[in-house]
Design an enzyme around this catalytic site. Structure first.
Site, PDB file in Angstrom:
ATOM      1  CG  ASP A 404     -75.560 -17.379  15.991  1.00 35.92           C
ATOM      2  OD1 ASP A 404     -74.338 -17.473  15.770  1.00 35.92           O
ATOM      3  OD2 ASP A 404     -76.202 -16.341  15.767  1.00 35.92           O
ATOM      4  CE1 TYR A 492     -75.864  -7.665  13.628  1.00 41.85           C
ATOM      5  CE2 TYR A 492     -74.211  -9.309  13.063  1.00 41.85           C
ATOM      6  CZ  TYR A 492     -74.881  -8.126  12.782  1.00 41.85           C
ATOM      7  OH  TYR A 492     -74.554  -7.410  11.661  1.00 41.85           O
TER       8      TYR A 492
END
Length: 784
Positions: A404, A492
């Site tokens: 990420d 998320y």
């Protein structure tokens, strides 16, 4: 809709009845003490009072670069004299050179310590910039360092190579660089052309679903694609999956994939590699059409078009819970804020703790110079990578690995909701990053608050020969200061918490909520997750979040001590009838070399960062223990081709290395598309160097094996997807660090049953919630 006023009163009858049984004279003594203690207490605001100010002892040398510095760096890079031949990103195509992003370059520890601990001047500040260089003969992505700042006659632009060990320095092959808008625009015509030729097939299979290009008004499907998109940078591929649009599109995937070869900067050479649907590969349009005409293509289930079931809103169809219309319990700083802030230097003081904070577009929040009662424990504490790896029987799930930081995780930290994401009255700070020549500010995207731990730090009672059950009782109130931010990276929402406890322990935790990346459901693919909706399967995956802890226990000469519990055979003369019997024993040693390692089976080993040259009053080396919490895991797949060499940091619970200025990060932000030939190879950190009496870095992993379930709909729950670790003093002090806390009660009961207690001058407080003039943060949230 109207604002209301609420007064929170800590009523004595409520408090006393909860704490003490109503036993005559003992209660009268307590009530008199309460009345005397609170006679001069005046109510204050629960929410609006700011934390008291303090002044940082030194300037924050780790702070992000300012907006002015970013603009100056941008202008310098675009100056013809820099010879970079840059195009503005908004106008760029594949064969142009243009800036991807600009951020602060980490400041070397070797340069900081003389300033932090002595009289040296502050080290110079540098920026870092990634530039996509498609206009070169051999196109690539190159990282540069720019400094010293502010920009002036001495400022230079140099290649940033020294922090990478993959052999190419700051250069990443073009095919492995970030997949941005120009690359998407270059490959979309091929995608649109192929899909237009089979629109009759997709319409028949997917309830009218068609794709004619991302900007074509007839298109009613959206695309997503898996990563990595290259293995070693020599080729690039794009494996596209289609979904129905909407806010919950992650939960409405379709079983249709197009595999494209998108190698190089000449889009005319891009080609189709095939289609995958119904668990079969069709290498050409002709092969797919032949199967369709033969009736071999059909969906066993239709995907839902109405995704209201997947929204995070009120669902009355689930029923009504009694009394749920009342506001849930909340944490309030009733006594006023007990921490001090230097907002300009991002510096915090709390109950003996002090630390600086910084922020990076890729790593998010970082902590520096963490001290307790003036002694340094950690030089740096920072998140290094949040990765996830999936498993599945379809191309996207089977081949998906996320890093990420590749998606600039810090830029996805956004505004927090007071009272829900953070307690009422928390301190909120903005976070800023730079985009092109501008600065983007995310309002109220970090919060700081002190909270009741809902259990005492320590407690003990003595005696039990009366109605109270004791003759002496001591109990110490538990509280902690938490720094929190939430990053929503795609599907998320990662919640990062750093909690500074009263007993000098530090707890780091991560929680995950948000939408599952799901797959189309097939009954024979249950090994990769259960069916969670009409045509949706929850895709099995791992979350691994890697952190860096640069410990400096007293100073930088530290060791990693391993205290292992063993069951040994022993005999003792005073137990002759037992003969030889098994007994617990502890074997202690220091690790000698850098290594990756895992928690011992049954947690029968304690890992402590110690300073062998500094002992406490009792002659024991001072240290901090690494305490496993909940869900301390590592990556399950250790030999996957999609994470072969670029994710070594995730393949063990823990690792220890010597600190080096050229090893500041566990990962590279451009490593994702280089699993076979990474720009940064964490395994190369382990080259036989000593970790006994050296400047140590502990790398540790939090995370969870996500065994997906129907309760992940609509989103994964923070209560279950949770991982933590703590650092706790281990002989660092001469005794527990709770004796100097005034928030305690010492209670005694005499022989006649008279109960008295000492409150050390800290009584119950009152605070007022006045929403007639709501604060900046909660005005639109506290309404009725």
């Amino acid at each position: 809709m109207q604002f209301f006023t609420f007064i929170y009163l800590a009523l004595p009858s409520v408090v006393l009845s909860a704490a003490f049984p109503p036993l005559g004279y003992g209660r009268r003594v307590l009530r008199e003490a309460f009345d005397k203690r609170n006679s001069n207490v005046s109510a204050h605001s629960c929410f609006t009072e700011a934390a008291p100010a303090t002044t940082a002892p030194k300037t924050n040398v780790w702070a992000p670069i300012s907006g002015d510095d970013n603009l100056a760096v941008w202008n310098l890079l675009h100056d013809p004299a820099s010879s970079l031949n840059l195009t503005h990103p908004n106008d760029a195509i594949l064969t142009d050179n243009y800036v991807f992003w600009i951020d602060a370059l980490h400041t070397n520890k070797s340069a900081v310590l003389p300033y932090l601990d002595g009289n040296a001047t502050a080290p110079p500040k540098y920026a870092r910039a990634i530039i996509f260089e498609g206009g070169k003969a051999v196109p690539d992505s190159q990282e540069y360092m720019i400094g010293p700042l502010p920009v002036g006659p001495k400022t230079t632009v140099e290649k940033l190579n020294y922090i990478y060990n993959g052999g190419t320095g700051g250069s990443v092959p073009y095919n492995a660089r970030y997949f941005d808008s120009p690359r998407n625009a270059a490959s979309d015509p091929l995608l649109a052309s192929v899909m237009s030729n089979i629109s009759d097939i997709t319409a028949a299979l997917f309830q009218g679903g068609v794709y004619y290009g991302s900007n074509d008004s007839r298109t009613n499907l959206i695309t997503t694609w898996g990563v990595p998109m290259s293995f070693d940078g020599t080729k690039a591929f794009r494996n596209v999956m289609f979904k129905f649009p909407g806010p919950a599109s992650y939960l409405t995937p379709l079983d249709f994939f197009i595999l494209l070869d998108i190698t190089g900067t000449d889009a005319s050479l891009y080609s189709l590699r095939g289609f995958v649907t119904a668990e079969k590969l069709y290498p050409t349009v002709e092969a797919l059409r032949t199967a369709f005409d033969a009736g071999d293509l059909a969906m066993e289930y239709d995907q839902t078009l109405d995704a209201d079931w997947a929204l995070v809103n009120y669902k009355p169809e689930l029923g009504v819970r009694d009394l749920e219309d009342r506001l849930a319990p909340s944490t309030l700083e009733i006594g006023g804020k007990r921490y001090r802030l230097d907002k300009e230097n991002q510096y915090v003081e709390y109950m003996g703790w002090s630390f600086y904070m910084s922020f990076s577009r890729t790593l998010g929040i970082m902590f520096y110079d963490i001290k307790f009662k003036g002694e340094r424990i950690l030089y740096e504490l920072s998140m290094q990578e949040a990765m996830a790896q999936y498993g599945g029987g379809q191309p996207k799930a089977a081949g998906t690995v996320y890093h990420d930081t590749y998606y600039s995780l810090g830029t996805e930290m956004s505004a927090l909701v007071e009272g829900f994401d953070c307690p009422w009255g928390a301190t909120f700070w903005n976070l800023s990053y730079h985009s092109n020549n501008a600065t983007i500010t995310k309002t109220n995207s970090l919060c700081i608050f002190e909270a009741d731990m809902n259990f005492p730090v320590s407690r003990h009672r003595y005696g039990a020969d009366n109605a109270y059950g004791y003759t002496q009782l001591g109990t110490v109130k538990g509280a902690a200061l938490t720094v929190r931010a939430i990053a929503t990276v795609g599907n998320y929402d990662y919640m990062f918490d750093y909690a500074f406890h009263m007993d000098a322990s530090l707890e780091i935790s991560v929680r995950a909520s948000g939408y599952l990346q799901s797959s189309f459901y097939y009954p024979d693919q249950g090994a990769w997750g259960p069916r969670i909706q009409q045509a949706t399967q929850g895709s099995l995956h791992d979350h691994i979040v890697t952190f860096k802890g640069d410990f400096d226990i007293v100073d930088s000469s530290n060791s990693l001590q391993v205290s292992e519990l063993k069951a040994i055979k022993t005999s003792q003369s005073w137990f002759p009838e037992l003969g030889e019997f098994e007994q617990l024993e502890m074997e202690t040693s220091n690790m000698k070399e850098e290594q990756q390692f895992n928690w011992a089976a049954n947690n029968q080993a304690m890992y402590t960062i110690i300073n062998s040259n500094a002992t406490n009053k009792w002659g024991t080396p001072r240290g901090y223990r690494v305490v496993p919490g909940r869900s301390n895991i590592h990556l399950s797949t250790l030999n996957s081709p999609f994470s072969r060499n670029n994710s070594h940091f995730a393949k063990s619970h823990l690792a220890v290395t010597q600190q080096h200025d050229n090893e500041p990060y566990a990962n590279s932000v451009q490593n994702l598309n280089l699993p076979w030939k990474p720009q940064q190879d964490f395994s190369k950190f382990f080259d036989g160097e000593s970790v006994d009496g050296e400047d140590l870095v502990l790398w540790f992993n939090l995370g969870m094996h996500h065994f997906t379930r129907s309760e992940d709909v609509p989103v994964t729950l923070y209560s279950e997807a949770y991982s933590s670790i703590s650092f706790a003093p281990q002989n660092f002090f001469d005794r527990a660090q709770d004796g100097d806390l005034l928030n305690r009660r010492w209670i005694e009961v005499d022989d006649e049953g008279v109960l008295t207690y000492e409150d050390y001058g800290v009584g119950l407080e009152t605070c007022v919630v006045d929403l007639t003039e709501p604060t900046e943060h909660i005005g639109m949230m506290l309404t009725s």
